[in-house]
Design a protein around this motif. Structure first.
Motif, PDB file in Angstrom:
ATOM      1  N   ALA A   1       0.832  -1.204   0.000  1.00  0.00           N
ATOM      2  CA  ALA A   1       0.000   0.000   0.000  1.00  0.00           C
ATOM      3  C   ALA A   1       0.869   1.257   0.000  1.00  0.00           C
ATOM      4  O   ALA A   1       0.586   2.227  -0.711  1.00  0.00           O
ATOM      5  N   LEU A   2       1.932   1.254   0.789  1.00  0.00           N
ATOM      6  CA  LEU A   2       2.859   2.392   0.782  1.00  0.00           C
ATOM      7  C   LEU A   2       3.504   2.553  -0.580  1.00  0.00           C
ATOM      8  O   LEU A   2       3.662   3.676  -1.082  1.00  0.00           O
ATOM      9  N   GLY A   3       3.886   1.448  -1.187  1.00  0.00           N
ATOM     10  CA  GLY A   3       4.467   1.508  -2.526  1.00  0.00           C
ATOM     11  C   GLY A   3       3.509   2.110  -3.534  1.00  0.00           C
ATOM     12  O   GLY A   3       3.924   2.845  -4.444  1.00  0.00           O
ATOM     13  N   GLU A   4       2.241   1.818  -3.394  1.00  0.00           N
ATOM     14  CA  GLU A   4       1.232   2.391  -4.292  1.00  0.00           C
ATOM     15  C   GLU A   4       1.178   3.907  -4.152  1.00  0.00           C
ATOM     16  O   GLU A   4       1.059   4.636  -5.146  1.00  0.00           O
ATOM     17  N   VAL A   5       1.276   4.389  -2.918  1.00  0.00           N
ATOM     18  CA  VAL A   5       1.254   5.833  -2.685  1.00  0.00           C
ATOM     19  C   VAL A   5       2.501   6.487  -3.277  1.00  0.00           C
ATOM     20  O   VAL A   5       2.423   7.524  -3.962  1.00  0.00           O
ATOM     21  N   LEU A   6       3.662   5.895  -3.030  1.00  0.00           N
ATOM     22  CA  LEU A   6       4.907   6.463  -3.556  1.00  0.00           C
ATOM     23  C   LEU A   6       4.928   6.427  -5.084  1.00  0.00           C
ATOM     24  O   LEU A   6       5.402   7.375  -5.726  1.00  0.00           O
ATOM     25  N   ALA A   7       4.419   5.354  -5.664  1.00  0.00           N
ATOM     26  CA  ALA A   7       4.403   5.236  -7.123  1.00  0.00           C
ATOM     27  C   ALA A   7       3.538   6.316  -7.757  1.00  0.00           C
ATOM     28  O   ALA A   7       3.849   6.795  -8.853  1.00  0.00           O
TER      29      ALA A   7
END
Length: 211
Positions: A69-75
């Motif tokens: 989920a964090l990766g989705e935000v950063l992406a």
């Protein structure tokens, strides 16, 4: 167990359905709210390190998005910068916040259903108790050849069992559901704070990268 269910009567069936649904929701939330699926500890630092010299390629961004989920935000921040290298700080933050709201809704999925079960189970147990009490009073027979106030011991025992079993089972379903709802609620709140702080730090990094 089967004899208890039979003794409790039909009012216990909605409680059994609630118990099965509650167990399924609890197991699903345990899997979905793992740290590795939501906010891996070193992911933000790795994303900042990889992009120190410029925005990464589309393949790297896609892998980051699928990481957690964090990766989705950063992406989403990388994508906003790739689509418009001169985008404003407000646009970057809006992109991060929009994805963050979507992630937050996904993290909170099923929590309302679990809270509903925790609230409804005691009421269903109370319904079974009332039905049992009705059967108890219905067992008091009066009529031709029957003394006033005479009772049927079998019906009386059945009514008491319906009342007590449903009350107990309603609490057995409600108490764990409430405990796990509170646990998952606090866990989601902690994750949302982590995501918010990470997005704020990443937005500053993207602003410097854009310059």
């Amino acid at each position: 167990m089967l004899s208890i269910i039979q003794a409790a009567g039909w009012p216990i069936w909605p409680l059994l359905a609630c118990s099965v649904l509650a167990v399924a929701l609890i197991l699903e939330r345990f899997v979905s709210l793992k740290v590795s699926r939501v906010a891996p500890p070193n992911l933000l630092d790795e994303a900042i390190t990889v992009s120190a010299q410029g925005t990464p390629s589309a393949e790297v961004v896609q892998q980051l998005e699928q990481n957690s989920a964090l990766g989705e935000v950063l992406a989403s921040g990388f994508r906003a910068l790739n689509q418009n290298p001169r985008c404003s700080d407000d646009d970057l933050r809006a992109s991060l916040e929009g994805t963050g709201r979507s992630v937050a809704a996904r993290l909170e999925k099923s929590l309302s259903a679990l809270a509903t079960i925790a609230s409804a189970a005691p009421l269903l147990g109370l319904l079974g108790t009332v039905i049992g009490m009705i059967e108890i009073f219905g067992s008091q027979a009066s009529g031709p050849g029957v003394a006033t106030g005479a009772s049927n011991p079998a019906l009386l025992a059945h009514g008491i069992s319906v009342a007590l079993y449903n009350t107990a089972f309603g609490l057995i379903v409600a108490i764990p559901s409430l405990i796990f709802w509170r646990y998952f609620r606090s866990r989601v709140d902690a994750y949302l704070l982590t995501l918010e702080l990470a997005a704020e730090r990443f937005a500053r990094h993207l602003s410097q990268l854009r310059k």
